[in-house]
Design a protein around this motif. Structure first.
Motif, PDB file in Angstrom:
ATOM      1  N   THR A  99     -28.342   1.783 -25.865  1.00  0.00           N
ATOM      2  CA  THR A  99     -28.339   3.225 -26.129  1.00  0.00           C
ATOM      3  C   THR A  99     -26.906   3.749 -26.094  1.00  0.00           C
ATOM      4  N   ARG A 100     -26.751   4.980 -26.563  1.00  0.00           N
ATOM      5  CA  ARG A 100     -25.434   5.625 -26.520  1.00  0.00           C
ATOM      6  C   ARG A 100     -24.831   5.559 -25.120  1.00  0.00           C
ATOM      7  N   GLU A 101     -25.658   5.731 -24.113  1.00  0.00           N
ATOM      8  CA  GLU A 101     -25.178   5.848 -22.736  1.00  0.00           C
ATOM      9  C   GLU A 101     -24.785   4.499 -22.133  1.00  0.00           C
ATOM     10  N   GLU A 102     -24.972   3.405 -22.888  1.00  0.00           N
ATOM     11  CA  GLU A 102     -24.518   2.101 -22.377  1.00  0.00           C
ATOM     12  C   GLU A 102     -23.628   1.391 -23.398  1.00  0.00           C
ATOM     13  N   THR A 103     -23.249   2.117 -24.443  1.00  0.00           N
ATOM     14  CA  THR A 103     -22.299   1.556 -25.428  1.00  0.00           C
ATOM     15  C   THR A 103     -21.084   2.489 -25.535  1.00  0.00           C
ATOM     16  N   ALA A 104     -21.268   3.643 -26.194  1.00  0.00           N
ATOM     17  CA  ALA A 104     -20.152   4.594 -26.313  1.00  0.00           C
ATOM     18  C   ALA A 104     -19.728   5.157 -24.955  1.00  0.00           C
ATOM     19  N   ARG A 105     -20.656   5.190 -24.010  1.00  0.00           N
ATOM     20  CA  ARG A 105     -20.370   5.711 -22.668  1.00  0.00           C
ATOM     21  C   ARG A 105     -20.780   4.666 -21.623  1.00  0.00           C
ATOM     22  N   TYR A 106     -20.300   4.871 -20.404  1.00  0.00           N
ATOM     23  CA  TYR A 106     -20.708   4.067 -19.251  1.00  0.00           C
ATOM     24  C   TYR A 106     -20.536   2.566 -19.479  1.00  0.00           C
ATOM     25  N   SER A 107     -19.451   2.226 -20.194  1.00  0.00           N
ATOM     26  CA  SER A 107     -18.997   0.831 -20.223  1.00  0.00           C
ATOM     27  C   SER A 107     -17.509   0.859 -19.863  1.00  0.00           C
ATOM     28  N   ASP A 108     -17.007  -0.266 -19.371  1.00  0.00           N
ATOM     29  CA  ASP A 108     -15.664  -0.283 -18.765  1.00  0.00           C
ATOM     30  C   ASP A 108     -14.666  -0.961 -19.698  1.00  0.00           C
ATOM     31  N   PHE A 109     -13.662  -0.189 -20.162  1.00  0.00           N
ATOM     32  CA  PHE A 109     -12.631  -0.748 -21.039  1.00  0.00           C
ATOM     33  C   PHE A 109     -11.691  -1.633 -20.221  1.00  0.00           C
ATOM     34  N   MET A 110     -11.481  -2.856 -20.711  1.00  0.00           N
ATOM     35  CA  MET A 110     -10.680  -3.837 -19.978  1.00  0.00           C
ATOM     36  C   MET A 110      -9.291  -3.952 -20.615  1.00  0.00           C
ATOM     37  N   PRO A 111      -8.326  -4.561 -19.876  1.00  0.00           N
ATOM     38  CA  PRO A 111      -6.950  -4.655 -20.407  1.00  0.00           C
ATOM     39  C   PRO A 111      -6.877  -5.438 -21.729  1.00  0.00           C
ATOM     40  N   GLY A 140      -8.746  -5.270 -24.262  1.00  0.00           N
ATOM     41  CA  GLY A 140      -9.328  -4.562 -25.392  1.00  0.00           C
ATOM     42  C   GLY A 140     -10.836  -4.675 -25.484  1.00  0.00           C
ATOM     43  N   THR A 141     -11.452  -5.529 -24.679  1.00  0.00           N
ATOM     44  CA  THR A 141     -12.913  -5.621 -24.670  1.00  0.00           C
ATOM     45  C   THR A 141     -13.472  -4.550 -23.728  1.00  0.00           C
ATOM     46  N   ALA A 142     -14.786  -4.418 -23.749  1.00  0.00           N
ATOM     47  CA  ALA A 142     -15.450  -3.491 -22.827  1.00  0.00           C
ATOM     48  C   ALA A 142     -16.559  -4.235 -22.094  1.00  0.00           C
ATOM     49  N   ARG A 143     -16.628  -4.021 -20.797  1.00  0.00           N
ATOM     50  CA  ARG A 143     -17.730  -4.598 -20.009  1.00  0.00           C
ATOM     51  C   ARG A 143     -18.895  -3.633 -20.018  1.00  0.00           C
ATOM     52  N   GLN A 144     -20.083  -4.172 -20.311  1.00  0.00           N
ATOM     53  CA  GLN A 144     -21.287  -3.343 -20.277  1.00  0.00           C
ATOM     54  C   GLN A 144     -22.111  -3.654 -19.035  1.00  0.00           C
ATOM     55  N   CYS A 165     -22.066   9.354  -9.409  1.00  0.00           N
ATOM     56  CA  CYS A 165     -21.777   9.208 -10.831  1.00  0.00           C
ATOM     57  C   CYS A 165     -20.765   8.079 -11.009  1.00  0.00           C
ATOM     58  N   ALA A 166     -20.973   7.249 -12.030  1.00  0.00           N
ATOM     59  CA  ALA A 166     -20.029   6.166 -12.315  1.00  0.00           C
ATOM     60  C   ALA A 166     -18.625   6.693 -12.576  1.00  0.00           C
ATOM     61  N   ALA A 167     -18.517   7.932 -13.008  1.00  0.00           N
ATOM     62  CA  ALA A 167     -17.207   8.526 -13.330  1.00  0.00           C
ATOM     63  C   ALA A 167     -16.539   9.178 -12.126  1.00  0.00           C
ATOM     64  N   ASN A 168     -17.175   9.097 -10.957  1.00  0.00           N
ATOM     65  CA  ASN A 168     -16.592   9.746  -9.778  1.00  0.00           C
ATOM     66  C   ASN A 168     -15.172   9.223  -9.547  1.00  0.00           C
ATOM     67  N   GLY A 169     -14.208  10.126  -9.474  1.00  0.00           N
ATOM     68  CA  GLY A 169     -12.816   9.721  -9.259  1.00  0.00           C
ATOM     69  C   GLY A 169     -12.110   9.236 -10.511  1.00  0.00           C
ATOM     70  N   GLY A 170     -12.838   9.107 -11.597  1.00  0.00           N
ATOM     71  CA  GLY A 170     -12.269   8.504 -12.804  1.00  0.00           C
ATOM     72  C   GLY A 170     -11.142   9.304 -13.425  1.00  0.00           C
ATOM     73  N   LEU A 171     -11.159  10.621 -13.213  1.00  0.00           N
ATOM     74  CA  LEU A 171     -10.101  11.454 -13.781  1.00  0.00           C
ATOM     75  C   LEU A 171      -8.730  11.027 -13.264  1.00  0.00           C
ATOM     76  N   GLU A 172      -8.686  10.570 -12.014  1.00  0.00           N
ATOM     77  CA  GLU A 172      -7.389  10.206 -11.433  1.00  0.00           C
ATOM     78  C   GLU A 172      -6.841   8.927 -12.059  1.00  0.00           C
ATOM     79  N   TRP A 173      -7.743   8.134 -12.646  1.00  0.00           N
ATOM     80  CA  TRP A 173      -7.297   6.953 -13.390  1.00  0.00           C
ATOM     81  C   TRP A 173      -6.516   7.371 -14.648  1.00  0.00           C
ATOM     82  N   LYS A 174      -6.807   8.588 -15.091  1.00  0.00           N
ATOM     83  CA  LYS A 174      -6.140   9.126 -16.279  1.00  0.00           C
ATOM     84  C   LYS A 174      -4.917   9.959 -15.907  1.00  0.00           C
ATOM     85  N   GLY A 175      -4.513   9.895 -14.641  1.00  0.00           N
ATOM     86  CA  GLY A 175      -3.300  10.602 -14.232  1.00  0.00           C
ATOM     87  C   GLY A 175      -3.518  12.009 -13.737  1.00  0.00           C
TER      88      GLY A 175
END
Lengths: 414, 414
Positions: B265-277, B279-283, B146-156
């Protein structure tokens, strides 16, 4: 093509060339109409289970191990065959691994289980499971095949499906410590030439193994396909003896004794020896020689439609890697080279495929394996010429499936 | 060492050199007395089941997928993590494959299921499961993460075990037809640059995939680890997109549409895109970059004994093969080369090991993967420097486990 569910004829479609070759295929043009939205899309599905161990779909209930009811004298000494004709890749799911037990499946508490190594060693030792799993470990994908696989057909029995003709064969990723590592710990005395392995089941299964193999590639395994061994496969500890007959790969392993001579146990005298035409018996014929079988199509299946099909099967050799698989569609007159698919690993099932057209003509499908030593899988008549008809173990003859002009697939062995 | 059962201290044993190196090991001399004969050897075991699908030992009940109860808003949209810290080899048992669903698990009748391919194609077609399984097939061992694997730790969030830090990762043998084969059947029009894949679940999950990947190595899979796909993994049909994020690997696949642009789609806009420092998001950041984790020892475990242990872990890369794994015992000051164990396959978990002695001193264990492109798995501070702290997906930072001088193993991430 399927033996799974009632026959549903495929609608006739286009014949055309395609990017992947000149093989035409039946498929159905999409008529311009909204896609059906089935019930399973209209409503939420089942939630992810918490704390449950996953199982196959309810639509796959027919894919299970099966016995031959007339074979088992007592239920604790039975054979339960892998549904090989349904196997999709080189791995056998642990829930479908074939079973052969001599005293039933013991329920062993791993915290109480120990392995003892003694006999002609410098330092006899006992190991708990915790201690064993601290050792340097390996993971290897290996097949295990019962020496009796296919042996019933040597006795004139003609079985219907690949599950019963070849299903004492399975393949798993095994994880454990190399036996040579443990033998290093205890220190093998120079006089030690053989090793006795003993199981903790009610049969206390015992077999003698030459020291050369013990120091080579044998694994004392606790893992199977990524998790602990299954109970039927020796939980918590078994031997994996790459390429050699299944009976040696002692399950529920509790004792290893080093000695000068083989022990001549029941399992290597009264059983698991090969009766020869001259009345003698060969002992210690360990290696499962090169073998192969076509699984799609195979006995009990029905080709519902003419046109393109893929011939699929598995090949293996107890002497290392599969080098080549050949397929015949005319009972062995002409042979074509099959493609080897996926990783080709030593002492491991290897998947082969061949594009094929079925146009309603009777065919006799065969495959033969050539391994990396150059050994060619024999015909049954060649095997009988060399070893007579009193034999039972180590039948690796070419299998023949007859495809009738109606598309029915039947065992044409013997 | 174990988190499985109550702590049982190992008895102190011999320290000695051995054949497999200079690593001393604790084991117990065998005292000359008859071996215990436990109850499971004194009585017949359970007979081989007839028609039942095998399950793990009752002593392995703790090895199951687990959720984080506070994560799931509704039970049909949940994450169920693989117990990676118990994984023995490179394969994940299908019953333990991680789950991530957006509308629950549908129960699909394979006889009614169809795949439609349409859009910018010459011949829009529909395929039944029977038709699909007649095509030339492949089997490949690939991880899905999953792209989110380990992602929780990025949130502390600091999670205790590898099951929760890295358990949205599993590895299976997948069998099916290459997507390029099916695209050859329908004939892709030159204007087609993207492909939309749609699932038949209640979420009708949809993602856009570039045509180059579709024509390269994507598999339309019906088989997993030797049998049909598990329901949680898309039975009867899913995409396997080697090395790319799990969300793309559409389960319960029912529709593929060819087009000129991604569908957003929702899964490549609201989700599964990477927020950058900035303020943009990488798709469309598809690739799961090189990653690794030590699993033994890992968070929540306890080293019951000083002396020899083997460090074991898994490494992987979405760009192909693992070239090298390095291990540090001092939080990244010095690095040692680990051994790669078993087959090293592209887009596949790779097992690594390193002999290790624990003598009661505090250590910070780390591993880092270098893949065949030369990419080196980064530290978390390097990842944060490049991508900020608003990100969530594609966290592949080096994991740190602290081993206290008491032998307790804790997550020292962040």
């Amino acid at each position: 093509m399927s033996e799974r569910r009632p026959h549903q004829p495929l609608r006739r479609g286009l014949l055309k060339a395609s990017l992947w070759g000149s093989v035409a295929f039946a498929a159905r043009p999409l008529v311009a109409q909204p896609l059906k939205v089935p019930d399973w899309t209209r409503q939420l599905g089942r939630p992810a289970g918490d704390g449950t161990y996953g199982l196959p779909s309810e639509f796959e209930k027919q894919v299970v191990r099966r016995q031959l009811s007339w074979m088992a004298r007592v239920p604790e000494s039975a054979v339960n065959f892998t549904p090989l004709q349904h196997q999709k890749g080189i791995l056998t799911p642990s829930g479908l691994h074939f079973e052969r037990h001599h005293g039933g499946i013991p329920a062993i508490d791993p915290d109480q289980h120990e392995l003892v190594i003694h006999g002609l060693v410098e330092r006899p030792l006992r190991f708990s499971m915790e201690e064993l799993t601290r050792f340097p470990s390996v993971s290897r994908i290996h097949f295990i095949e019962c020496a009796a696989n296919g042996g019933l057909e040597w006795k004139g029995v003609q079985l219907e499906t690949a599950q019963h003709t070849h299903g004492m064969l399975s393949c798993s990723e095994w994880t454990g410590v190399k036996l040579s590592t443990l033998l290093g710990e205890v220190g093998v005395k120079p006089r030690a030439k053989w090793l006795l392995a003993e199981g903790a089941d009610a049969a206390t299964m015992t077999r003698s193994i030459p020291i050369e193999k013990a120091l080579d590639d044998i694994i004392v395994a606790w893992g199977q396909n990524g998790e602990a061994l299954r109970p039927e496969q020796g939980y918590p500890l078994r031997l994996v003896v790459p390429g050699w007959e299944g009976n040696l790969q002692i399950k529920w392993l509790r004792r290893l004794e080093l000695g000068e001579q083989p022990w001549q146990t029941r399992e290597e005298t009264a059983r698991y020896s090969d009766f020869m035409p001259d009345g003698t018996a060969r002992q210690f014929t360990f290696v499962q020689e090169a073998n192969s079988v076509i699984l799609s199509p195979s006995g009990g299946m029905k080709l519902d439609q003419t046109g393109f099909h893929e011939i699929r099967g598995l090949a293996w050799s107890g002497r290392g890697k599969v080098a080549e698989v050949q397929v015949s569609r005319d009972g062995g007159q002409r042979w074509e080279l099959a493609q080897l698919e996926g990783p080709v690993l030593p002492f491991c099932l290897t998947r082969f495929t061949l594009p094929w057209r079925f146009e309603g003509q009777r065919q006799l499908l065969q495959s033969r394996c050539i391994d990396e030593t150059g050994y060619v899988q024999p015909r049954l008549d060649q095997l009988v010429a060399a070893r007579g008809t009193a034999s039972f173990y180590h039948k690796n003859a070419i299998q023949t499936w007859e495809v009738t002009n109606q598309g029915e697939v039947r065992n044409a062995q013997v």
